[in-house]
Design an enzyme around this catalytic site. Structure first.
Site, short mmCIF file in Angstrom:
data_model
loop_
_atom_site.label_atom_id
_atom_site.label_comp_id
_atom_site.label_asym_id
_atom_site.label_seq_id
_atom_site.Cartn_x
_atom_site.Cartn_y
_atom_site.Cartn_z
N GLU A 1 1.29 -1.08 -0.24
CA GLU A 1 -0.01 -0.42 -0.20
C GLU A 1 1.01 1.53 0.29
O GLU A 1 0.30 2.41 -0.10
CB GLU A 1 -0.71 0.07 0.61
CG GLU A 1 -1.76 -1.18 1.06
CD GLU A 1 -2.66 -0.96 2.14
OE1 GLU A 1 -4.15 -1.53 1.96
OE2 GLU A 1 -2.14 -0.88 3.75
N ASP B 1 -12.24 -5.43 -3.07
CA ASP B 1 -13.48 -6.13 -2.82
C ASP B 1 -14.54 -5.57 -2.65
O ASP B 1 -15.18 -4.24 -1.96
CB ASP B 1 -12.89 -7.53 -2.35
CG ASP B 1 -12.80 -7.03 -0.82
OD1 ASP B 1 -13.57 -7.03 0.16
OD2 ASP B 1 -11.38 -6.88 -0.23
#
Length: 243
Positions: free
Chosen positions: A11, A195
């Site tokens: 990230e 997701d």
């Protein structure tokens, strides 16, 4: 100085690649990377997964001199209209796995604390502006809910939406928010939807992680450019007035 946290290496590694004049600051279990992005002094770090790691790392950032904090990374979409790749900028953060209702508190409320912690309006506006530069995604401001659980069921998603009006669910943001609020430090959480936090969450998460990590990097760099520009303007004004 802007503190930038991601829970996982993936990230923030794209941000670390662009860091100029890097200096490492080592704390127990955490390394802070100090340097400059777009001319702005920053601290970038991998905080680890979960609320305890997030709170610990945020404390290190503030100790090292961070005066505002951005948490960036991925999350499961909860709002029914969110799709993989979309971006959520926090309006506020709440811990969905806190339950002291037996003592008369609201679900999610920690005794002695606010039910949720609002993001700094200025950082939120900058993040939204920068996020709108990312092509092909929808951007929304909304509530980020955190808990020490990887949400992967339609029933849990529906509960988070109906109970808290959550935009997305993750495992760190509200802990960062709580620490920053306690110290009076402005913060914002930026999450790219990896997701839809339902039964297929594990498959989607692994497949789309590289894409959403790039989105997170684009938003943060958009913010650092704007903050650096604003800082330069203030310095120029001060020099012009002799202050």
């Amino acid at each position: 100085m802007l503190g930038i946290i991601g829970a996982m290496k993936e990230e923030v590694e794209l941000l670390l690649e662009g860091l100029e004049g890097e200096e490492r600051l080592d704390y127990p279990g955490v390394t802070l990377h100090r340097g400059r992005l777009d001319g702005l002094d920053v601290l970038v770090t991998v905080g680890g997964i979960g609320k305890v790691n997030a709170a610990m790392t945020t404390t290190y950032l503030l100790t090292a001199g961070a005066t505002q904090v951005v948490f960036t990374g991925v999350a499961g979409g909860v709002h029914p209209e969110l799709k993989v790749g979309d971006i959520v900028v926090s309006s506020d953060c709440l811990q969905h796995d806190v339950d002291v209702t037996a003592l008369g508190y609201k679900l999610g409320e920690i005794p002695g604390e606010n039910l949720s912690w609002p993001a700094d309006e200025g950082l939120q506006a900058l993040a939204l502006e920068a996020a709108h530069e990312v092509e092909g995604v929808n951007v929304t401001g909304g509530r980020v809910v955190s808990g020490d659980v990887f949400v992967a069921s339609p029933e849990k998603v529906a509960w988070l939406w109906q109970t808290f009006g959550a935009a997305c669910a993750e495992m760190e943001g509200a802990a960062v928010a709580q620490v920053c609020a306690r110290h009076g430090v402005p913060f914002v959480v930026i999450r790219s939807v990896s997701d839809t936090a339902d039964g297929g969450a594990e498959v989607d998460y692994r497949d789309f992680m590289p894409l959403v990590a790039r989105h997170a990097k684009q938003v943060v760099r958009g913010m650092t450019r704007r903050l650096a520009h604003a800082q330069a303007e203030l310095q120029a004004q001060a020099e012009a007035t002799g202050e």
